[in-house]
Design an enzyme around this catalytic site. Structure first.
Site, mmCIF file in Angstrom:
data_model
loop_
_atom_site.group_PDB
_atom_site.id
_atom_site.type_symbol
_atom_site.label_atom_id
_atom_site.label_comp_id
_atom_site.label_asym_id
_atom_site.label_seq_id
_atom_site.Cartn_x
_atom_site.Cartn_y
_atom_site.Cartn_z
ATOM 1 N N ARG A 25 -15.651 -67.773 8.421
ATOM 2 C CA ARG A 25 -14.254 -67.365 8.245
ATOM 3 C C ARG A 25 -13.653 -68.079 7.052
ATOM 4 N NH1 ARG A 25 -12.003 -67.856 14.442
ATOM 5 N NH2 ARG A 25 -13.480 -66.382 15.347
ATOM 6 N N SER A 124 -11.178 -62.899 14.266
ATOM 7 C CA SER A 124 -10.688 -63.036 15.632
ATOM 8 C C SER A 124 -9.160 -62.983 15.715
ATOM 9 C CB SER A 124 -11.238 -64.328 16.252
ATOM 10 O OG SER A 124 -10.943 -64.366 17.631
ATOM 11 N N HIS A 125 -8.564 -64.078 16.184
ATOM 12 C CA HIS A 125 -7.115 -64.115 16.433
ATOM 13 C C HIS A 125 -6.335 -64.625 15.224
ATOM 14 C CE1 HIS A 125 -9.010 -67.890 17.356
ATOM 15 N NE2 HIS A 125 -7.855 -68.510 17.244
ATOM 16 N N ASP A 300 -6.257 -59.910 21.450
ATOM 17 C CA ASP A 300 -6.126 -60.434 20.081
ATOM 18 C C ASP A 300 -6.671 -59.439 19.053
ATOM 19 O OD1 ASP A 300 -8.836 -60.770 20.684
ATOM 20 O OD2 ASP A 300 -9.009 -62.617 19.524
ATOM 21 N N ASP A 302 -9.526 -58.885 17.492
ATOM 22 C CA ASP A 302 -10.785 -58.173 17.755
ATOM 23 C C ASP A 302 -10.971 -57.854 19.232
ATOM 24 O OD1 ASP A 302 -11.228 -60.902 18.347
ATOM 25 O OD2 ASP A 302 -13.367 -60.754 17.923
ATOM 26 N N ASP A 304 -11.250 -59.586 21.964
ATOM 27 C CA ASP A 304 -12.110 -60.322 22.896
ATOM 28 C C ASP A 304 -11.319 -61.335 23.723
ATOM 29 O OD1 ASP A 304 -11.716 -62.175 20.830
ATOM 30 O OD2 ASP A 304 -13.811 -62.795 20.730
ATOM 31 N N ARG A 305 -10.104 -61.689 23.295
ATOM 32 C CA ARG A 305 -9.265 -62.611 24.077
ATOM 33 C C ARG A 305 -8.181 -61.828 24.824
ATOM 34 N NH1 ARG A 305 -8.813 -68.310 21.040
ATOM 35 N NH2 ARG A 305 -10.804 -68.214 19.969
ATOM 36 N N THR A 368 -17.971 -75.673 24.396
ATOM 37 C CA THR A 368 -17.211 -74.548 23.849
ATOM 38 C C THR A 368 -18.128 -73.712 22.957
ATOM 39 O OG1 THR A 368 -15.175 -75.820 23.951
ATOM 40 C CG2 THR A 368 -15.202 -73.945 22.459
ATOM 41 N N GLU A 387 -12.953 -69.429 29.341
ATOM 42 C CA GLU A 387 -12.571 -70.628 28.604
ATOM 43 C C GLU A 387 -11.050 -70.683 28.488
ATOM 44 O OE1 GLU A 387 -14.853 -69.926 25.040
ATOM 45 O OE2 GLU A 387 -13.394 -68.507 24.267
ATOM 46 N N SER A 389 -9.135 -71.077 26.079
ATOM 47 C CA SER A 389 -8.541 -70.490 24.889
ATOM 48 C C SER A 389 -8.450 -68.962 25.007
ATOM 49 C CB SER A 389 -9.326 -70.899 23.641
ATOM 50 O OG SER A 389 -10.701 -70.617 23.807
ATOM 51 N N LYS A 400 -16.910 -62.414 25.100
ATOM 52 C CA LYS A 400 -15.724 -62.343 25.950
ATOM 53 C C LYS A 400 -15.073 -60.987 25.727
ATOM 54 C CE LYS A 400 -13.481 -65.538 22.677
ATOM 55 N NZ LYS A 400 -14.474 -66.528 22.271
#
Length: 582
Positions: A25, A124-125, A300, A302, A304-305, A368, A387, A389, A400
């Site tokens: 990233r 991600s987020h 989020d 993508d 996954d959260r 993690t 998790e 987060s 996730k």
């Protein structure tokens, strides 16, 4: 059929192309440098075994953030040049990270082909846009992130790379329309298939959950629902799942048009960044809502959260995974035969541990990083995991899964209300409070100290490790700070011995475990040139039914005071307060 040639392009290494557990990233301005993305992609191809590249089928898609469209064309041309047989792309370049995992594991092409890996384009987020973040990661044939052995090889390759292969005369593929485009190169045919982003994932969700029972719940005039995709890729699935399949009102969907810059927002599903949803659910600091929906959720960038909310009520991610595990067998058909085991990341609260003990389930505490859960799942040892987060998932894929978590909660609500839709609803808050009454409550918070001087952060961690050599001294210090805090019975630096592959992960965080089940965890994250982030996790376990309804900050106050004074946080960091409190 269009013919193409393969070019060998000279290049030189870039510094810092080391992929972490979530891939590589960087800011967009870094990725758009000449050869930067190309170097990483070629280094990935070179790290894989020949059969995973030549003649293989790869997925190339992501969350639709800025620079994704250009990146998809580059990776497609490099795939062709490296002997890949076919590339699968989600329509408009959109696939959520969990959907990529599902496509690798479940999708079969018209010619019987199956994917052996994927380039996922996401940060991600993190925010998106010309001045924000871009990211790329590689997932393996099990649908999960590349293991350390592969990411280490990728990094080594980036430090020595001197050329990459690309079919530069291959025309750009139209990714807005589904269908197959065929080409021919020096090694034979090469196909690019653009397919519907949602269909494979929806098919998988319908095999896991009882959509009919959720539809009944959503059709009840007493039950109101709200889902916020934060302009992330979750929006590509929201209407198909929640409106078309489950009958929710389209007005219940917020920010469900995927945008390259996420609408200028921060696509992180928490109480700070999901402002519109938080306000609608009656949890905003101003303009209280008269009648918020019964259930709210967000995912989020993508997808996954996830974040789960009830009416004026926040469900912590640690409680969420514990409640899903406690109710999965009854409420979710996929788990009707029982759970194989459960797992959580080490900093996540021990709420899941109590459920596992109560239900006599195998339990694992891992570092993690989702790959650790993936190992357990591949070995048939884990069904549900999570998790702190905001990541929750199960063994249906190897990532996730934000929308899966939303459907899991809707399934639990549907089950609890199956004979009560005419009466008073069992609410999200009712379910959580009943869970606390049964298992006890884990009051929990996380303090993040960002961009701390890296040297000072390491000194603080070294001091905390040294303190652990005498727990009697630690307890003496604690009693001098707060006499009402329990004694520490164990202190260590968390080390994980993977029961599947025997690998050992050391220095995963400093733990202080208390006699009453409470915990203090200190972790160091990102010791880069911009400093380090210290994460402090504070958890107070309460079994007394008369004390489980307290305000979280009140219940945690004694332990917070102990954590800050015991660690000498301000003395080491110069910070009188954290950057972020979650």
């Amino acid at each position: 059929m269009v013919l193409f040639n393969v070019s060998r392009v000279e290049t030189t290494p870039f510094d810092g192309q080391k992929p972490g557990t979530s891939g590589l990233r960087k800011k967009v301005k870094v990725f758009v440098q000449p050869h930067y993305l190309h170097n990483f992609v070629q280094s990935t191809f070179n790290a894989l075994t020949v059969e995973k590249v030549r003649g293989a089928t790869l997925v190339v898609s992501g969350d639709g953030r800025y620079f994704s469209k250009e990146a998809i064309q580059i990776i497609t041309k490099m795939s062709a040049a490296n002997g890949v047989r076919r590339v699968w792309i989600g329509q408009n370049g959109l696939l959520s990270t969990p959907a990529v995992s599902a496509v690798i594991r479940e999708r079969v092409g018209a010619d019987g082909s199956r994917a052996t890996g994927a380039f996922i384009l996401t940060a991600s987020h993190n925010p998106g846009g010309p001045h924000e973040d871009f990211g790329i990661k590689y997932n393996m044939e099990n649908g999960g992130p590349a293991p350390e052995g592969i990411t280490d090889k990728i990094y080594e390759n980036t430090t020595t790379i001197n050329e990459y292969l690309i079919a530069s005369d291959l025309p750009d593929v139209d990714i807005t329309t589904t269908g197959v485009t065929s080409f021919t190169g020096p090694e034979g045919p090469f196909d690019v298939e653009v397919f519907d982003s949602a269909s494979d994932y929806i098919k998988l969700m319908k095999s896991i959950f009882d959509f009919e029972s959720i539809r009944k719940l959503l059709s009840s005039p007493k039950f109101t629902f709200c889902y916020d995709a934060l302009h992330g890729v979750g929006g590509a699935y929201a209407k198909s799942i929640f409106v078309d399949e489950l009958g929710a009102q389209e007005s219940s969907l917020l920010n469900c048009t995927p945008k390259e810059d996420f609408g200028g927002g921060h696509p992180d599903p928490n109480l700070t960044y999901a402002k519109e949803l938080v306000a609608r659910m009656g949890l905003g600091k101003s303009e209280p809502q008269d009648d918020p929906p019964e259930f709210g959720a967000a995912s989020d960038g993508d997808a996954d959260r996830n974040m789960i909310l009830g009416k004026r009520f926040f469900v912590t991610p640690s409680d969420s995974v514990a409640i899903i595990a406690a109710n999965a067998v009854e409420a979710i058909p996929y788990f009707s035969a029982g759970l194989k085991g459960v797992a959580r990341s080490m900093p996540t609260s021990a709420a899941l541990d109590v459920v596992a003990k109560h239900l006599n389930l195998k339990f694992f505490e891992v570092p993690t990083g989702w790959k650790f859960f993936g190992n357990l799942m591949d070995a048939g040892l884990c069904s549900v995991c999570g998790e702190e987060s905001f990541g929750t998932g199960s063994d249906h894929i190897r990532e996730k899964d934000g929308i899966w978590a939303v459907l899991a909660w809707l399934s639990i609500l549907a089950y609890k209300n199956k004979d009560k839709l005419e009466d008073k609803l069992v609410t999200v808050e009712d379910i959580v409070r009943q869970h606390w009454a049964t298992y006890g409550r884990h009051y929990y918070t996380r303090y993040d100290y960002e961009n701390v001087d890296a040297g000072a952060a390491k000194e603080l961690m070294a001091y905390l490790v040294k303190l652990q050599s005498s727990l009697s001294e630690v307890n003496q210090i604690i009693k001098g700070i707060r006499s009402d805090v329990s004694n520490v019975v164990h202190g260590d630096e968390f080390e994980y011995n993977d029961p599947v592959d025997g690998s050992i992960s050391s220095h995963q965080g400093i733990r202080y475990l208390f006699e009453d089940g409470s915990r203090l965890i200190f972790r160091l994250s990102g010791t880069g040139s911009e400093g380090a982030t210290i994460r402090l996790y504070i958890e107070q376990y309460e079994k007394d039914p008369s004390k489980i309804g307290r305000l979280s900050n009140e219940a945690l106050a004694p332990l917070v005071e102990v954590a800050l004074k015991l660690s000498k946080m301000e003395e080491f960091t110069g910070r009188s307060a954290p950057t972020v409190i979650t």
